[in-house]
Scaffold this motif. Structure first.
Motif, PDB file in Angstrom:
ATOM      1  N   VAL A 135      -6.987  -2.324   2.681  1.00  0.00           N
ATOM      2  CA  VAL A 135      -7.312  -2.810   4.023  1.00  0.00           C
ATOM      3  C   VAL A 135      -7.197  -4.327   4.048  1.00  0.00           C
ATOM      4  CG1 VAL A 135      -8.824  -0.858   4.486  1.00  0.00           C
ATOM      5  CG2 VAL A 135      -9.783  -2.950   3.500  1.00  0.00           C
ATOM      6  N   ASP A 136      -7.307  -4.904   5.237  1.00  0.00           N
ATOM      7  CA  ASP A 136      -7.306  -6.347   5.354  1.00  0.00           C
ATOM      8  C   ASP A 136      -8.435  -6.916   4.485  1.00  0.00           C
ATOM      9  OD1 ASP A 136      -8.375  -8.951   6.701  1.00  0.00           O
ATOM     10  OD2 ASP A 136      -6.353  -8.728   7.486  1.00  0.00           O
ATOM     11  N   PRO A 137      -8.159  -7.887   3.624  1.00  0.00           N
ATOM     12  CA  PRO A 137      -9.183  -8.350   2.684  1.00  0.00           C
ATOM     13  C   PRO A 137     -10.320  -9.134   3.325  1.00  0.00           C
ATOM     14  CG  PRO A 137      -7.195  -9.679   2.494  1.00  0.00           C
ATOM     15  CD  PRO A 137      -6.860  -8.531   3.394  1.00  0.00           C
ATOM     16  N   VAL A 138     -10.165  -9.535   4.583  1.00  0.00           N
ATOM     17  CA  VAL A 138     -11.209 -10.298   5.271  1.00  0.00           C
ATOM     18  C   VAL A 138     -11.950  -9.446   6.290  1.00  0.00           C
ATOM     19  CG1 VAL A 138     -11.699 -12.296   6.733  1.00  0.00           C
ATOM     20  CG2 VAL A 138      -9.994 -12.470   4.912  1.00  0.00           C
ATOM     21  N   THR A 139     -11.187  -8.730   7.118  1.00  0.00           N
ATOM     22  CA  THR A 139     -11.831  -7.921   8.162  1.00  0.00           C
ATOM     23  C   THR A 139     -12.227  -6.544   7.675  1.00  0.00           C
ATOM     24  OG1 THR A 139      -9.758  -6.941   8.975  1.00  0.00           O
ATOM     25  CG2 THR A 139     -10.406  -9.095   9.889  1.00  0.00           C
ATOM     26  N   PHE A 140     -11.595  -6.085   6.582  1.00  0.00           N
ATOM     27  CA  PHE A 140     -11.817  -4.743   6.028  1.00  0.00           C
ATOM     28  C   PHE A 140     -11.361  -3.642   6.993  1.00  0.00           C
ATOM     29  CE2 PHE A 140     -14.962  -7.560   4.108  1.00  0.00           C
ATOM     30  CZ  PHE A 140     -14.586  -7.453   2.782  1.00  0.00           C
ATOM     31  N   ARG A 141     -10.510  -4.017   7.939  1.00  0.00           N
ATOM     32  CA  ARG A 141      -9.965  -3.040   8.883  1.00  0.00           C
ATOM     33  C   ARG A 141      -8.665  -2.468   8.320  1.00  0.00           C
ATOM     34  NH1 ARG A 141     -10.824  -5.902  12.959  1.00  0.00           N
ATOM     35  NH2 ARG A 141     -12.698  -4.798  13.650  1.00  0.00           N
ATOM     36  N   ALA A 142      -8.448  -1.175   8.532  1.00  0.00           N
ATOM     37  CA  ALA A 142      -7.226  -0.528   8.065  1.00  0.00           C
ATOM     38  C   ALA A 142      -6.007  -1.208   8.680  1.00  0.00           C
ATOM     39  CB  ALA A 142      -7.242   0.955   8.429  1.00  0.00           C
ATOM     40  N   ASP A 143      -4.952  -1.351   7.883  1.00  0.00           N
ATOM     41  CA  ASP A 143      -3.724  -2.024   8.299  1.00  0.00           C
ATOM     42  C   ASP A 143      -2.759  -0.990   8.881  1.00  0.00           C
ATOM     43  OD1 ASP A 143      -1.204  -3.205   8.420  1.00  0.00           O
ATOM     44  OD2 ASP A 143      -1.519  -4.412   6.633  1.00  0.00           O
ATOM     45  N   PRO A 144      -2.502  -1.019  10.199  1.00  0.00           N
ATOM     46  CA  PRO A 144      -1.614  -0.001  10.786  1.00  0.00           C
ATOM     47  C   PRO A 144      -0.214  -0.007  10.192  1.00  0.00           C
ATOM     48  CG  PRO A 144      -2.881  -1.098  12.504  1.00  0.00           C
ATOM     49  CD  PRO A 144      -3.114  -1.863  11.246  1.00  0.00           C
ATOM     50  N   ALA A 145       0.347  -1.208   9.936  1.00  0.00           N
ATOM     51  CA  ALA A 145       1.709  -1.263   9.400  1.00  0.00           C
ATOM     52  C   ALA A 145       1.761  -0.693   7.991  1.00  0.00           C
ATOM     53  CB  ALA A 145       2.207  -2.710   9.419  1.00  0.00           C
ATOM     54  N   ALA A 146       0.790  -1.049   7.154  1.00  0.00           N
ATOM     55  CA  ALA A 146       0.764  -0.514   5.791  1.00  0.00           C
ATOM     56  C   ALA A 146       0.518   0.990   5.803  1.00  0.00           C
ATOM     57  CB  ALA A 146      -0.311  -1.230   4.975  1.00  0.00           C
ATOM     58  N   THR A 147      -0.315   1.437   6.734  1.00  0.00           N
ATOM     59  CA  THR A 147      -0.566   2.872   6.860  1.00  0.00           C
ATOM     60  C   THR A 147       0.709   3.601   7.250  1.00  0.00           C
ATOM     61  OG1 THR A 147      -2.869   2.454   7.489  1.00  0.00           O
ATOM     62  CG2 THR A 147      -1.948   4.622   8.041  1.00  0.00           C
ATOM     63  N   ALA A 148       1.414   3.059   8.227  1.00  0.00           N
ATOM     64  CA  ALA A 148       2.671   3.687   8.662  1.00  0.00           C
ATOM     65  C   ALA A 148       3.668   3.750   7.512  1.00  0.00           C
ATOM     66  CB  ALA A 148       3.257   2.911   9.836  1.00  0.00           C
ATOM     67  N   ALA A 149       3.738   2.677   6.705  1.00  0.00           N
ATOM     68  CA  ALA A 149       4.675   2.656   5.589  1.00  0.00           C
ATOM     69  C   ALA A 149       4.318   3.661   4.504  1.00  0.00           C
ATOM     70  CB  ALA A 149       4.723   1.249   4.991  1.00  0.00           C
ATOM     71  N   VAL A 156       0.188  15.176   5.217  1.00  0.00           N
ATOM     72  CA  VAL A 156      -0.291  16.179   6.163  1.00  0.00           C
ATOM     73  C   VAL A 156      -1.392  15.644   7.070  1.00  0.00           C
ATOM     74  CG1 VAL A 156       0.366  18.155   4.736  1.00  0.00           C
ATOM     75  CG2 VAL A 156      -1.926  17.146   4.477  1.00  0.00           C
ATOM     76  N   LEU A 157      -2.022  14.532   6.662  1.00  0.00           N
ATOM     77  CA  LEU A 157      -3.119  13.990   7.462  1.00  0.00           C
ATOM     78  C   LEU A 157      -3.262  12.500   7.169  1.00  0.00           C
ATOM     79  CD1 LEU A 157      -5.454  14.896   9.436  1.00  0.00           C
ATOM     80  CD2 LEU A 157      -6.934  14.964   7.421  1.00  0.00           C
ATOM     81  N   VAL A 158      -3.447  11.743   8.255  1.00  0.00           N
ATOM     82  CA  VAL A 158      -3.763  10.318   8.179  1.00  0.00           C
ATOM     83  C   VAL A 158      -5.190  10.154   8.682  1.00  0.00           C
ATOM     84  CG1 VAL A 158      -3.180   8.006   9.003  1.00  0.00           C
ATOM     85  CG2 VAL A 158      -1.358   9.656   8.497  1.00  0.00           C
ATOM     86  N   VAL A 159      -5.963   9.296   8.019  1.00  0.00           N
ATOM     87  CA  VAL A 159      -7.380   9.138   8.346  1.00  0.00           C
ATOM     88  C   VAL A 159      -7.678   7.686   8.717  1.00  0.00           C
ATOM     89  CG1 VAL A 159      -9.736   9.290   7.416  1.00  0.00           C
ATOM     90  CG2 VAL A 159      -8.037  11.040   6.819  1.00  0.00           C
ATOM     91  N   ALA A 160      -8.565   7.501   9.685  1.00  0.00           N
ATOM     92  CA  ALA A 160      -9.122   6.186   9.998  1.00  0.00           C
ATOM     93  C   ALA A 160     -10.586   6.385  10.381  1.00  0.00           C
ATOM     94  CB  ALA A 160      -8.341   5.510  11.119  1.00  0.00           C
ATOM     95  N   SER A 161     -11.338   5.280  10.435  1.00  0.00           N
ATOM     96  CA  SER A 161     -12.792   5.357  10.597  1.00  0.00           C
ATOM     97  C   SER A 161     -13.265   4.652  11.855  1.00  0.00           C
ATOM     98  CB  SER A 161     -13.489   4.720   9.382  1.00  0.00           C
ATOM     99  OG  SER A 161     -13.027   5.264   8.170  1.00  0.00           O
ATOM    100  N   ALA A 162     -14.324   5.202  12.438  1.00  0.00           N
ATOM    101  CA  ALA A 162     -14.935   4.596  13.623  1.00  0.00           C
ATOM    102  C   ALA A 162     -16.455   4.764  13.562  1.00  0.00           C
ATOM    103  CB  ALA A 162     -14.366   5.234  14.901  1.00  0.00           C
ATOM    104  N   PRO A 163     -17.163   3.927  12.814  1.00  0.00           N
ATOM    105  CA  PRO A 163     -16.651   2.890  11.924  1.00  0.00           C
ATOM    106  C   PRO A 163     -16.658   3.372  10.487  1.00  0.00           C
ATOM    107  CG  PRO A 163     -18.984   2.558  12.211  1.00  0.00           C
ATOM    108  CD  PRO A 163     -18.634   3.810  12.988  1.00  0.00           C
ATOM    109  N   SER A 164     -16.166   2.498   9.576  1.00  0.00           N
ATOM    110  CA  SER A 164     -16.281   2.768   8.145  1.00  0.00           C
ATOM    111  C   SER A 164     -17.734   2.600   7.721  1.00  0.00           C
ATOM    112  CB  SER A 164     -15.400   1.796   7.357  1.00  0.00           C
ATOM    113  OG  SER A 164     -15.791   0.454   7.602  1.00  0.00           O
ATOM    114  N   TYR A 165     -18.146   3.407   6.743  1.00  0.00           N
ATOM    115  CA  TYR A 165     -19.532   3.337   6.297  1.00  0.00           C
ATOM    116  C   TYR A 165     -19.834   2.010   5.612  1.00  0.00           C
ATOM    117  CZ  TYR A 165     -23.904   4.370   3.914  1.00  0.00           C
ATOM    118  OH  TYR A 165     -25.206   4.314   3.478  1.00  0.00           O
TER     119      TYR A 165
END
Length: 463
Positions: A135-149, A156-165
Motif C-alpha cells: 500500500v501507499d507507505p504514508v497513507t496506507f491506502r491500497a494502490d489502485p494502479a498496483a492492484t490492477a497490475a 478470482v477475487l480482488v479485496v479492498a477495505s472500508a476501512p482497514s483494521y
C-alpha cells in the motif's frame, strides 16, 4: 444455580471490561444498557432453535431475511442483492472467497497488504494463492494502479477495505472495483468494521467516499453487526450483488443415509440466538438510533484524535476516515505506553511493525467513549511521560540475533517451550503483569516465527 452463576461472575472478573469504553479493541459498546438487555433477552428466546433447517424453524429464516434486507438497504443493494447471516467477519470473508474460488484454475486472491488476516486464512483453508500488493507507505491506502497490475488470469477475487483494521483507512473502492470489472474479476469490500457506521457518518456531513454495493464492479461486501450495529456477538452479514454470485458458498450432500445436508454458511447447526439478538437490536435502535450513535462516536473520535496530536512524541498514522486510530511514536516505547495505560485501566492494542507500518497502538473508538475523551487523553499523556522516564524495553543484541536465525519449521516442541518461557508466556496461558518485554521479544522475531510462537502459546491455553 446461584452458585454456578457466582462462579461464572468470579471467572469474568479477570477479563477486560466489555462496557464503559475502557477496552479499545475487541468490544463495541453503544453505552446504552437497554440495548444489551434486549439483545440478551432475544438471544435467550431463540437460543434453542437451529438455523440448519429453515423449514423446521422458519422464525430464524424470517429474522435472517429481515437482517439481510436491512443491510442491503443501508449498503447500496437492490432487488437482486442476496445475502447470508454468518457468525462473524472472518466467516463472511471466508465465504466471499469460497464463492469466488472455482472461477479459474490455480485461483489467486489479490489483496492490499492491509487486508484483514481472514483472507490469508481463507487462502490457507481453500487452496488459493495470495498476491499481496504493498500500500501507499504514508497513507496506507491500497494502490489502485498496483492492484490492477497484480490481476492476472488466475485472479478470482480482488479485496479492498472500508476501512482497514490496522489504520482505519478507507481504500479507493471505485478505482479498484473498476480495475477488477475490466478483467471480469469479482471484487469484495471488507466493510466488516465500517459498514454500519460509514453511511451514518456520511449523513452527518463527513466526507465518506463511495464504498458499498452501489459502486460499479463491487460484487460482494461484508459487514459485522456485532461491531457498529452494537449487536451481541457474533453476527455478520455477507451481501452479494446477486444470488448467482452467492451460490458457490452453499453446500449440499446427499451422499450418506441421513438427511440431505444443506448449508448456507460454513456451519451446519447454528443457534438462532445470535440472529435473533441482532434482529431485535436492529429493530430497537432503528435508523434514528444509529444516526445518534454515529454522532456520538464521530465526536469521540475527533476529540481523542485531537488530544493524541497534542501529545508530544505521538502521531496518528495515515488519514483514518472512520472510527479507528493507529498511534505511532519515534520517541517512546509504545509497548511500555500500553502497559502504562493498562495500569490506568485502559486496554490499547499493540500492533507490530509490518512493511512501512511501524509499531503502533490500535484504538477502536465506540459510542461508549463519548464523554470520557478527556480522561483517556489525560491518562495517555501520563502514560507517555511514564514511558519516557522508564526508557525503552531492550532485547539483548545476542538474543535478537539468535531469534532472527531460528527456523520455525525445524524447532522442536521442547525448544518452543523454552522460547515461550523466555518470553514470559508460561503454561496455562499465564501472562506477566507487564507485557512490554514479551512484545519486544515478539517484535524481534520474524513474522513466521512469531506466528509459531503464539500458536504454541495458544496450545498451552487450551489444554
Amino acid at each position: 444455580m446461584t452458585d454456578v452463576l457466582a462462579e461464572l461472575h468470579a471467572l469474568r472478573a479477570g477479563d477486560l471490561p466489555t462496557h464503559g469504553g475502557r477496552t479499545l479493541a475487541y468490544v463495541y459498546d453503544s453505552g446504552l444498557s437497554e440495548v444489551d438487555e434486549i439483545g440478551a433477552d432475544a438471544h435467550a428466546a431463540a437460543a434453542g432453535t437451529n438455523g440448519l433447517d429453515p423449514t423446521a424453524f422458519p422464525s430464524v429464516a424470517r429474522m435472517e431475511n429481515d437482517i439481510v434486507a436491512t443491510a442491503s438497504r443501508l449498503l447500496g443493494g437492490n432487488a437482486d442483492t442476496a445475502g447470508s447471516v454468518t457468525s462473524g467477519g472472518t466467516e463472511s470473508c471466508l465465504l466471499a472467497v469460497l464463492a469466488a474460488r472455482d472461477g479459474r484454475p490455480d485461483p489467486s486472491l489479490v489483496l492490499p497488504s492491509t487486508a484483514h488476516a481472514a483472507f490469508h486464512k481463507a487462502a490457507h483453508l481453500f487452496g488459493l494463492r495470495v498476491i499481496q500488493v504493498p500500500v501507499d507507505p504514508v497513507t496506507f491506502r491500497a494502490d489502485p494502479a498496483a492492484t490492477a497490475a497484480a490481476i492476472d488470469d488466475s485472479t478470482v477475487l480482488v479485496v479492498a477495505s472500508a476501512p482497514s483494521y490496522a489504520h482505519g483507512v478507507i481504500d479507493s473502492i471505485p478505482e479498484i472495483a473498476a480495475a477488477a470489472a475490466d478483467r471480469g474479476v469479482r471484487m469484495h469490500v471488507d466493510a466488516c468494521i465500517g459498514g454500519w457506521v460509514l453511511p451514518y457518518l456520511r449523513r452527518l456531513g463527513e466526507d465518506v467516499p463511495p464504498f458499498d454495493l452501489s459502486v460499479p464492479g463491487v460484487t460482494s461486501l461484508s459487514v459485522d453487526l456485532h461491531k457498529y450495529a452494537y449487536c451481541p456477538k457474533g453476527t455478520s452479514v455477507l451481501l452479494h450483488a446477486d444470488a448467482g454470485l452467492r451460490r458457490g458458498h452453499y453446500f449440499a450432500s446427499a451422499a450418506w443415509p441421513g438427511y440431505t445436508m444443506l448449508n448456507s454458511t460454513l456451519q451446519s447447526t447454528r443457534s438462532g440466538g445470535p440472529p435473533a439478538a441482532a434482529w431485535a437490536v436492529l429493530r430497537h435502535l432503528g435508523d434514528d438510533g444509529y444516526l445518534r450513535l454515529a454522532q456520538r462516536v464521530r465526536d469521540a473520535v475527533a476529540r481523542i484524535r485531537a488530544g493524541i496530536e497534542g501529545i508530544p512524541g505521538l502521531r496518528v498514522l495515515g488519514d483514518p476516515g472512520s472510527t479507528l486510530l493507529a498511534v505511532a511514536s519515534d520517541e517512546v516505547d509504545l509497548f511500555v505506553v500500553a502497559d502504562e495505560m493498562t495500569a490506568r485501566g485502559w486496554y490499547t492494542q499493540p500492533q507490530f511493525a509490518y512493511q512501512s507500518s511501524p509499531v503502533n497502538l490500535h484504538l477502536t473508538i465506540t459510542a461508549a467513549n463519548h464523554g470520557s475523551e478527556a480522561a483517556f487523553v489525560a491518562d495517555l499523556t501520563a502514560a507517555v511521560a511514564a514511558a519516557r522516564a522508564l526508557g525503552p524495553t531492550e532485547v539483548a543484541p545476542e538474543l535478537a540475533a539468535a531469534i532472527a536465525a531460528l527456523d520455525p519449521e525445524t524447532l522442536t516442541a521442547e525448544q518452543f517451550a523454552g522460547l515461550l518461557a523466555g518470553a514470559g508466556l508460561g503454561q496455562g496461558g499465564g501472562l506477566p503483569e507487564r507485557m512490554a518485554p514479551v512484545n519486544a521479544l515478539l517484535a524481534a522475531a520474524p513474522p513466521r516465527l512469531r506466528e509459531r510462537l503464539l500458536l504454541e502459546f495458544l496450545g498451552t491455553v487450551y489444554r
